[in-house]
Design a protein around this motif. Structure first.
Motif, PDB file in Angstrom:
ATOM      1  N   ARG A 132       0.820  -1.197   0.000  1.00 43.65           N
ATOM      2  CA  ARG A 132       0.000   0.000   0.000  1.00 43.65           C
ATOM      3  C   ARG A 132       0.862   1.258   0.000  1.00 43.65           C
ATOM      4  O   ARG A 132       1.978   1.262   0.489  1.00 43.65           O
ATOM      5  CB  ARG A 132      -0.885  -0.006   1.242  1.00 43.65           C
ATOM      6  CG  ARG A 132      -1.826  -1.194   1.275  1.00 43.65           C
ATOM      7  CD  ARG A 132      -2.948  -0.928   2.238  1.00 43.65           C
ATOM      8  NE  ARG A 132      -3.711   0.244   1.825  1.00 43.65           N
ATOM      9  CZ  ARG A 132      -4.609   0.834   2.625  1.00 43.65           C
ATOM     10  NH1 ARG A 132      -4.816   0.401   3.834  1.00 43.65           N
ATOM     11  NH2 ARG A 132      -5.282   1.871   2.200  1.00 43.65           N
ATOM     12  N   ALA A 133       0.294   2.316  -0.549  1.00 46.18           N
ATOM     13  CA  ALA A 133       1.002   3.589  -0.545  1.00 46.18           C
ATOM     14  C   ALA A 133       0.555   4.446   0.627  1.00 46.18           C
ATOM     15  O   ALA A 133       1.312   5.239   1.163  1.00 46.18           O
ATOM     16  CB  ALA A 133       0.750   4.321  -1.861  1.00 46.18           C
ATOM     17  N   VAL A 134      -0.697   4.261   1.055  1.00 48.48           N
ATOM     18  CA  VAL A 134      -1.237   5.094   2.125  1.00 48.48           C
ATOM     19  C   VAL A 134      -1.061   4.389   3.461  1.00 48.48           C
ATOM     20  O   VAL A 134      -1.215   3.173   3.545  1.00 48.48           O
ATOM     21  CB  VAL A 134      -2.729   5.397   1.833  1.00 48.48           C
ATOM     22  CG1 VAL A 134      -3.479   5.760   3.094  1.00 48.48           C
ATOM     23  CG2 VAL A 134      -2.829   6.521   0.812  1.00 48.48           C
ATOM     24  N   ARG A 148       1.756   4.384   5.061  1.00 46.85           N
ATOM     25  CA  ARG A 148       3.154   3.974   5.190  1.00 46.85           C
ATOM     26  C   ARG A 148       4.072   5.187   5.208  1.00 46.85           C
ATOM     27  O   ARG A 148       3.837   6.166   4.520  1.00 46.85           O
ATOM     28  CB  ARG A 148       3.550   3.115   3.993  1.00 46.85           C
ATOM     29  CG  ARG A 148       3.185   1.644   4.143  1.00 46.85           C
ATOM     30  CD  ARG A 148       3.622   0.913   2.894  1.00 46.85           C
ATOM     31  NE  ARG A 148       5.030   1.099   2.645  1.00 46.85           N
ATOM     32  CZ  ARG A 148       5.564   1.282   1.441  1.00 46.85           C
ATOM     33  NH1 ARG A 148       4.804   1.317   0.373  1.00 46.85           N
ATOM     34  NH2 ARG A 148       6.859   1.439   1.310  1.00 46.85           N
ATOM     35  N   VAL A 202       6.488   6.378   3.621  1.00 40.94           N
ATOM     36  CA  VAL A 202       7.355   6.391   2.436  1.00 40.94           C
ATOM     37  C   VAL A 202       8.259   7.622   2.525  1.00 40.94           C
ATOM     38  O   VAL A 202       7.887   8.629   3.115  1.00 40.94           O
ATOM     39  CB  VAL A 202       6.541   6.426   1.115  1.00 40.94           C
ATOM     40  CG1 VAL A 202       5.567   5.267   1.056  1.00 40.94           C
ATOM     41  CG2 VAL A 202       5.792   7.739   0.969  1.00 40.94           C
ATOM     42  N   THR A 226       4.525  14.593  -1.171  1.00 42.96           N
ATOM     43  CA  THR A 226       4.580  13.160  -0.877  1.00 42.96           C
ATOM     44  C   THR A 226       3.193  12.631  -0.541  1.00 42.96           C
ATOM     45  O   THR A 226       2.773  11.583  -1.022  1.00 42.96           O
ATOM     46  CB  THR A 226       5.549  12.914   0.304  1.00 42.96           C
ATOM     47  OG1 THR A 226       6.776  13.584   0.022  1.00 42.96           O
ATOM     48  CG2 THR A 226       5.802  11.429   0.499  1.00 42.96           C
ATOM     49  N   GLN A 228       1.087   9.871  -2.501  1.00 40.47           N
ATOM     50  CA  GLN A 228       0.671   8.623  -1.848  1.00 40.47           C
ATOM     51  C   GLN A 228      -0.804   8.340  -2.108  1.00 40.47           C
ATOM     52  O   GLN A 228      -1.193   7.209  -2.385  1.00 40.47           O
ATOM     53  CB  GLN A 228       0.906   8.707  -0.328  1.00 40.47           C
ATOM     54  CG  GLN A 228       2.347   8.504   0.067  1.00 40.47           C
ATOM     55  CD  GLN A 228       2.524   8.566   1.578  1.00 40.47           C
ATOM     56  OE1 GLN A 228       2.783   9.622   2.130  1.00 40.47           O
ATOM     57  NE2 GLN A 228       2.380   7.436   2.246  1.00 40.47           N
ATOM     58  N   GLU A 230      -2.074   5.183  -4.256  1.00 44.46           N
ATOM     59  CA  GLU A 230      -2.989   4.219  -3.645  1.00 44.46           C
ATOM     60  C   GLU A 230      -4.241   4.030  -4.497  1.00 44.46           C
ATOM     61  O   GLU A 230      -4.676   2.909  -4.754  1.00 44.46           O
ATOM     62  CB  GLU A 230      -3.369   4.722  -2.238  1.00 44.46           C
ATOM     63  CG  GLU A 230      -4.347   3.861  -1.494  1.00 44.46           C
ATOM     64  CD  GLU A 230      -3.692   2.642  -0.855  1.00 44.46           C
ATOM     65  OE1 GLU A 230      -2.473   2.690  -0.614  1.00 44.46           O
ATOM     66  OE2 GLU A 230      -4.400   1.642  -0.626  1.00 44.46           O
ATOM     67  N   ARG A 289       3.158   3.505  -8.518  1.00 37.40           N
ATOM     68  CA  ARG A 289       4.236   3.717  -7.552  1.00 37.40           C
ATOM     69  C   ARG A 289       4.334   5.177  -7.126  1.00 37.40           C
ATOM     70  O   ARG A 289       4.220   6.064  -7.972  1.00 37.40           O
ATOM     71  CB  ARG A 289       5.574   3.306  -8.187  1.00 37.40           C
ATOM     72  CG  ARG A 289       5.890   1.805  -8.159  1.00 37.40           C
ATOM     73  CD  ARG A 289       7.038   1.452  -9.105  1.00 37.40           C
ATOM     74  NE  ARG A 289       7.879   2.597  -9.467  1.00 37.40           N
ATOM     75  CZ  ARG A 289       9.051   2.906  -8.881  1.00 37.40           C
ATOM     76  NH1 ARG A 289       9.546   2.138  -7.942  1.00 37.40           N
ATOM     77  NH2 ARG A 289       9.735   3.958  -9.278  1.00 37.40           N
ATOM     78  N   VAL A 290       4.587   5.408  -5.846  1.00 34.91           N
ATOM     79  CA  VAL A 290       4.683   6.783  -5.339  1.00 34.91           C
ATOM     80  C   VAL A 290       5.714   7.616  -6.119  1.00 34.91           C
ATOM     81  O   VAL A 290       5.430   8.741  -6.524  1.00 34.91           O
ATOM     82  CB  VAL A 290       4.995   6.802  -3.823  1.00 34.91           C
ATOM     83  CG1 VAL A 290       5.262   8.221  -3.331  1.00 34.91           C
ATOM     84  CG2 VAL A 290       3.851   6.177  -3.036  1.00 34.91           C
ATOM     85  N   ASN A 331       0.916   9.289   6.175  1.00 31.41           N
ATOM     86  CA  ASN A 331       2.347   9.024   6.283  1.00 31.41           C
ATOM     87  C   ASN A 331       2.760   9.232   7.741  1.00 31.41           C
ATOM     88  O   ASN A 331       3.013  10.355   8.172  1.00 31.41           O
ATOM     89  CB  ASN A 331       3.119   9.972   5.358  1.00 31.41           C
ATOM     90  CG  ASN A 331       4.592   9.629   5.290  1.00 31.41           C
ATOM     91  OD1 ASN A 331       5.227   9.340   6.313  1.00 31.41           O
ATOM     92  ND2 ASN A 331       5.160   9.662   4.100  1.00 31.41           N
TER      93      ASN A 331
END
Ligand SMILES: Cc1cc2nc3c(=O)[nH]c(=O)nc-3n(C[C@H](O)[C@H](O)[C@H](O)COP(=O)(O)OP(=O)(O)OC[C@H]3O[C@@H](n4cnc5c(N)ncnc54)[C@H](O)[C@@H]3O)c2cc1C
Lengths: 805, 297
Positions: A11-13, A15, A17, A511, A515, A519, A524-525, A678
């Motif tokens: 997941r992108a959200v 996290r 990153v 960012t 994200q 998501e 990809r971010v 994030n």
């Protein structure tokens, strides 16, 4: 500490990153407005008023105009003769002239502007302008400004029409009060009569500087087709575009405002500052013009409001809060800037997040002949929290109750009504309080009473110290109504672009938005590019401030991405012959939920739809929150905001009994962020707010003498440095998902700033048994307060020379 | 306005340039001068830069102990120099607490002294170290005891056109020293600064006590009359408190944003006492100074 989903790598959200702009910034490659150079560019300088209040009799710019290198000199007198120009601006009242017309109102008020070949030439020329003033009597503080018959800073006022919540504001006629917010709930007088105890105190919080790393800077030029291009260090590009269009009588399409990275804002860069005068010079000279403030000028451009709060609370014998009456006086300086909104929004929270049936609040926005005050991280709330949380602590201690337990018992809960009559929703204030109390081991001996002094040695020399712990909570409402528009563009290769007017000022919005898009679209971010504000292409956004971007822009971007996804799924569902509702997007693929092998890569989906490479799918959205305006007489509204954000702080301090110096040994601060998009960024925001606020609590203060700022440079104005950070400082995320937030997120930009000062003040009280009511808590004030409590003992020791008056 | 930057290659030339234009001003690190300019004081037409004069930033051992520090050595150079760290750790300790590392890399020791601000840190440790200022003017070279150098607010014993070339620190007796900088925040100027040097005899009794305070009068104060009380006494809390009272009576604070007159006097007393005690503890733990074993850096 919660660690939401930090393990779920797909997941992108949710996290932590890494920042998408991190490498660029730490290697010094990121470009800011300061770095902007336009061919043929001139440099501007301002001549500023040396007097706090004076009529301008005459200006002779002759010598300046003929100074080598000078292209243009403009004064207020010129402005009124320019056809089609409205020389006044301001987000609440159009009370500020681009250059002073008739009168100057503070030491530092811009009087004339010069554009020249070099910055030095412009500055030299500005010094050659001769101004003849007729000095007027000035009002140098709120008290003087409120006195009957006081000189008026502004004789006339014109409300601005930029924002719905500020359209109805009205100044009190023939006074220096430019806005008075009133809240009336229940019957305060009756409740006071019935109260077993009445507490009444006055708390003050001083003017302080934002101190962004990058001072204000603007570059303006006119390009083909008469387009006015302004690149500026602003947190409000959409508003600046509107303001410039109005001032110069241009269609909105003919004003283009761009904002690269911002070197810190903290509220200082909200609304119009240098843009009107720089654009004016560019239009005058038909050359690009750059105006960049020196640090000294930065100090007189905008600051955090100095506030005096009188707070009176009636308490029942069992500790119930029966009534609270608060009068808040805001020193807004010479121009209102956004102060009326500060006065309104912080005003209605001035009784705190407590269950109090009877509340009366008066919050006054007062003009004085000081530099203007405006938005500062927390937007006035830290100043009122300082008052109500210090007093709430005093109440608990006086009743012999544990300050944490006392607060717990009386804090608002889900569904309770706020002082505005608004039902509370999504409010994890008790959880925040509990989290910070736990973190500093509240209840393990030190709380609420003075423990025996531990022996502390420094360089082998014993020091007598006392320690104490304190807590405080704070609440702020998100700005509503407010609007964010966004466009999301998915490219055929699975990369995406986001067009948004949210300003990346260090808070991590690039960012965060990446994200959310990553998501939503399963990309990809690092492949998501956030296009920085450019009003020629990025849609309207109210402002990057007020802890609103995650919620508002996050939602706009999420909805825009959802529209892209609909198109993507529509195409894929044709090809895969499956209902679009069954499709999912992840890892650059669109696939069937129950049969992950059945799917297409994003390039394959594009291939199915378009017979060309490099094509795009576009989605747009405007996210708008609504609110019901507070009633003019009672301040009541069923929906004053869409979102509350709450936080709590706890401090353990050590006070040196000989110097009065307060050292924060341990600090914890918790923020209800909704769900963190994030977590690492959230913690950084909480930490940053805390450190800034610790500086403001312990030593920051702008000093004025006769209207003149006397410590307006980093030589004499200190902000918290690395070594001022407490040895133990813990930012804590508290999660209470917001039903309307993107992925449940709220926001976190200001939450960490709300309750810091009060927590430290309360800890000092726990250590010493003396309550300080004026910020900052300088060692001298602390020592004096200790000596005042024990005059007899100190006199016997023969140590008191005589305290200063 | 623009200015001319003159860059003499020798001290004599610098002095000569000044003799030709009495309004010219010497430039060393420029940290103080440029701030004054930013605060609105116009820079003079001519600046005589001392930065290009070879050898003026050298730090060398003095004859029979002690040190010589070139006036153009930066605060950072001095702070880090092995000779300084070994022979006068007190000075290194004090310099470490000046401003921030960027300022220290640029500001010079000579500039610091010549500036004559009342709230500078380095004068206090240099006063207790008994430093001598060497200055060259049109009439030749002379030595001025630092104790006679500071005259008042931005006022020193320097004659117009005199260049500080060197600071000589005489050998110190085996002693313990400390500099306590009391500031309201970590990067700030001192509210009060206290430097102390205590030499003890074999029985742990005072042989000599020196104390200097900064930011508590128009000029740094070298406290007088301590030895009469202290000589032959062990450094007890009581003695330190009595010495601190003497110190507090010799300061004449001007209230500033870091403390009122009252508060500064109180703090002069507190930090005088703490500095004396800390210096005494160090003297007991293992004195430094000429004739003693130099501690490992
Ligand atoms: C941000 C900041 C923070 C600071 N904080 C502190 C602090 O915490 N504690 C502290 O002690 N100081 C502090 N300072 C002051 C700093 O130490 C002085 O500015 C510095 O030491 C001056 O040295 P300079 O070489 O830069 O002098 P310059 O600015 O070059 O000169 C200062 C003055 O001395 C004269 N001069 C210079 N050299 C000579 C010479 N060799 N002979 C004769 N005259 C000379 C010049 O003509 C000028 O009048 C701070 C300064 C800044 C900018």
């Amino acid at each position: 500490m919660t660690r939401t989903g930090e393990g779920r790598d797909a997941r992108a959200v949710g996290r932590s990153v890494p920042r998408v702009d991190g490498a660029e910034k730490v290697t010094g490659r990121a470009a800011y407005v300061t770095d902007c150079v336009v061919p043929g560019m001139l440099h501007a300088a301002l001549l500023r008023s040396p007097l706090p209040h004076a009529r301008i009799r005459r200006i002779d710019a002759g010598r300046a105009a003929t100074h080598p290198g000078v292209s243009a000199v403009v004064t207020g007198a010129d402005l009124v003769q320019m056809p089609g120009l409205d020389p006044y601006f301001g987000p609440a009242f159009q009370d500020q002239a681009i250059l002073a017309i008739d009168k100057v109102r503070f030491v530092g008020d811009p009087v004339a502007a010069v554009a020249a070949a070099t910055r030095e030439a412009a500055r030299e020329a500005a010094q050659l302008i001769e101004v003849e003033y007729e000095e007027l009597s000035a009002v140098l503080d709120v008290q003087a400004a409120l006195r009957a018959g006081a000189p008026l800073v502004h004789e006339r006022l014109r409300p601005s029409q930029a924002f719905a919540d500020l359209m109805g504001i009205e100044a009190e006629r023939q006074t220096n009060v430019c806005y008075h917010f009133k809240l009336r709930r229940g019957d305060v007088e009756r409740a006071f009569a019935e109260a077993a105890h009445v507490f009444e105190d006055t708390y003050t919080s001083p003017a302080a500087q934002h101190a962004p790393l990058e001072p204000h800077v603007t570059v303006a030029w006119v390009t083909e087709g008469g387009l006015l291009h302004v690149t500026s260090s602003t947190q409000s590009p959409s508003y600046v575009r509107l303001s410039l269009a109005r001032i110069f009588g241009l269609p909105l399409s003919k004003v283009r405002v761009t904002v690269p990275y911002l070197g810190g804002g903290y509220g200082a860069k909200t609304y119009d500052k240098l843009e009107p005068v720089t654009a004016l010079l560019a239009l005058r000279t038909r050359r690009p013009v750059k105006l960049q403030l020196t640090r000294e000028e930065e100090f007189v451009t905008i600051h955090k409001h100095a506030v005096t709060t009188r707070i009176r609370t009636g308490v029942a014998a069992d500790g119930r809060l029966l009534a609270r009456e608060v009068a808040v006086y805001w020193d807004s300086g010479a121009y209102a800037d956004i102060a009326p909104r500060v006065v309104h929004k912080s005003g209605y929270t001035a009784a705190g997040p407590y269950a109090i049936p009877n509340v009366k609040i008066d919050s006054y926005c007062v003009y004085t002949n000081r530099p203007p005050a405006g938005a500062f991280r927390g937007f006035g709330v830290p100043q009122v929290v300082w008052a109500y949380e210090s007093q709430t602590d005093a109440i608990a201690t006086r009743l012999g109750l544990d300050p944490v337990a006392y607060r717990r018992a009386h804090l608002l809960r889900e569904g309770d009504l706020f002082a505005t009559g608004t039902p509370m929703r999504s409010l994890a204030v008790i959880e925040c309080l509990d989290a910070v109390a736990r973190e500093i081991e509240w209840g393990s001996g030190l709380a609420g009473s003075s423990p025996p002094a531990p022996e502390v040695r420094e360089a082998g020399v014993p020091r007598r110290v006392l320690r104490g712990k304190g807590v405080a909570v704070g609440i702020k409402a998100a700005l509503a109504p407010s609007i964010s528009g966004a466009t999301v563009m998915l490219n055929a290769d699975g990369s995406a672009s986001v067009l948004s007017s949210t300003v990346e000022m260090g808070q991590g919005s690039d960012t965060l938005l990446a994200q959310i898009v990553a998501e939503a679209l399963g990309v990809r971010v690092p492949d998501v590019q956030v296009v920085h504000p450019d009003t020629a292409v990025t849609p309207y956004d109210t402002i990057t401030a007020a802890t609103r971007s995650t919620f508002h822009m996050g939602n706009a971007v999420l909805q825009a991405a959802a529209r892209v996804r609909e198109q993507l799924f529509a195409i894929a569902s044709d090809r895969l012959e499956v209902d679009p509702d069954l499709l999912r997007a992840r890892d650059g693929r669109v696939f069937v939920a129950e049969a992950e092998d059945r799917g297409l890569t994003i390039p394959e989906v594009f291939g199915a739809a378009f017979q060309a490479a490099g094509t795009t799918l576009v989605g747009e959205a405007v996210y708008q929150t609504s609110a019901i305006p507070t009633d003019h007489e009672t301040g009541q509204s069923e929906r004053v905001t869409v979102m509350w954000f709450v936080g709590a702080s706890a401090a353990e301090v050590e006070v040196d009994l000989e110097t009065g110096q307060v050292r924060v040994l341990r600090f914890a601060t918790a923020a209800d962020v909704g769900r963190p998009i994030n977590p690492h960024h959230c913690r950084q925001q909480i930490l940053g707010s805390a450190v800034t606020s610790i500086g403001q609590t312990l030593f920051e203060c702008l000093h004025f003498e006769g209207g003149q700022l006397t410590n307006g440079s980093f030589l004499d104005y200190m902000i918290a440095g690395y070594r001022d950070v407490p040895p133990i400082i813990t930012p804590i995320i508290v999660e209470r998902a917001h039903p309307e937030g993107p992925y449940g997120a709220k926001g976190v930009g200001e939450t960490g700033a709300l309750s810091v000062a009060a927590a430290i003040g309360n800890a000092v009280h726990a250590a010493l048994g003396v309550r300080l009511r004026d910020l900052p808590l300088t060692p001298e004030r602390v020592l004096q307060a200790m000596r005042e409590r024990e005059p007899a003992r100190a006199a016997r020791r023969g140590q008191v020379e005589r305290g200063p008056g | 306005m623009g200015f001319d930057l003159l860059e003499p290659r020798t001290v004599a030339e610098a002095v000569e340039l000044h003799a030709r234009d009495g309004n010219a001003v010497f430039l060393a690190g420029g940290t103080a001068l440029l701030i004054l300019q930013r605060q609105g004081l116009p820079l003079p037409r001519r600046l005589i830069s001392l930065r290009g004069i070879p050898g003026l930033d050298e730090i060398t051992a003095g004859p029979g102990g002690g040190l010589r520090i070139g006036a153009l050595a930066t605060l950072r150079q001095v702070e880090r120099h092995p000779l300084v760290v070994r022979r006068v750790p007190l000075l290194a300790e004090a310099l470490r607490q000046v401003a921030n590392v960027r300022v220290r890399h640029t500001a010079t020791l000579g500039g610091n002294l010549a500036h004559g601000d009342y709230r500078l840190d380095p004068p206090a440790p240099l006063l207790v170290l008994g430093a001598q200022v060497r200055a060259v003017g049109i009439g030749g070279e002379r030595e001025i005891a630092l104790a006679a150098f500071f005259r008042g607010l931005f006022e020193t014993a320097l004659q117009p056109g005199e260049v500080v070339t060197e600071l000589a620190i005489p050998p110190t007796p085996p002693s313990g020293g400390t500099y306590l900088k009391y500031a309201l925040s970590s990067n700030d100027w001192p509210c009060v600064g206290a430097a102390a040097l205590v030499a003890l005899d074999d029985h742990g009794r005072c042989r000599e006590v020196r104390l200097a305070l900064t930011a508590v009068a128009a000029a740094p104060v070298l406290v007088r009359g301590l030895d009469e009380l202290a000589r032959g006494e062990p450094v007890s809390d009581r003695l330190a408190a009595r010495l601190a009272d003497i110190a507090a009576a010799q300061v004449e604070p001007v209230g500033d944003q870091r403390g009122s007159e009252w508060y500064k006097r109180e703090m002069a007393r507190v930090f005088a006492r703490r500095a004396l005690l800390a210096a005494a503890r160090r003297a007991e733990a293992g004195p430094v100074g000429d004739g003693t074993k130099e501690p490992v850096a």
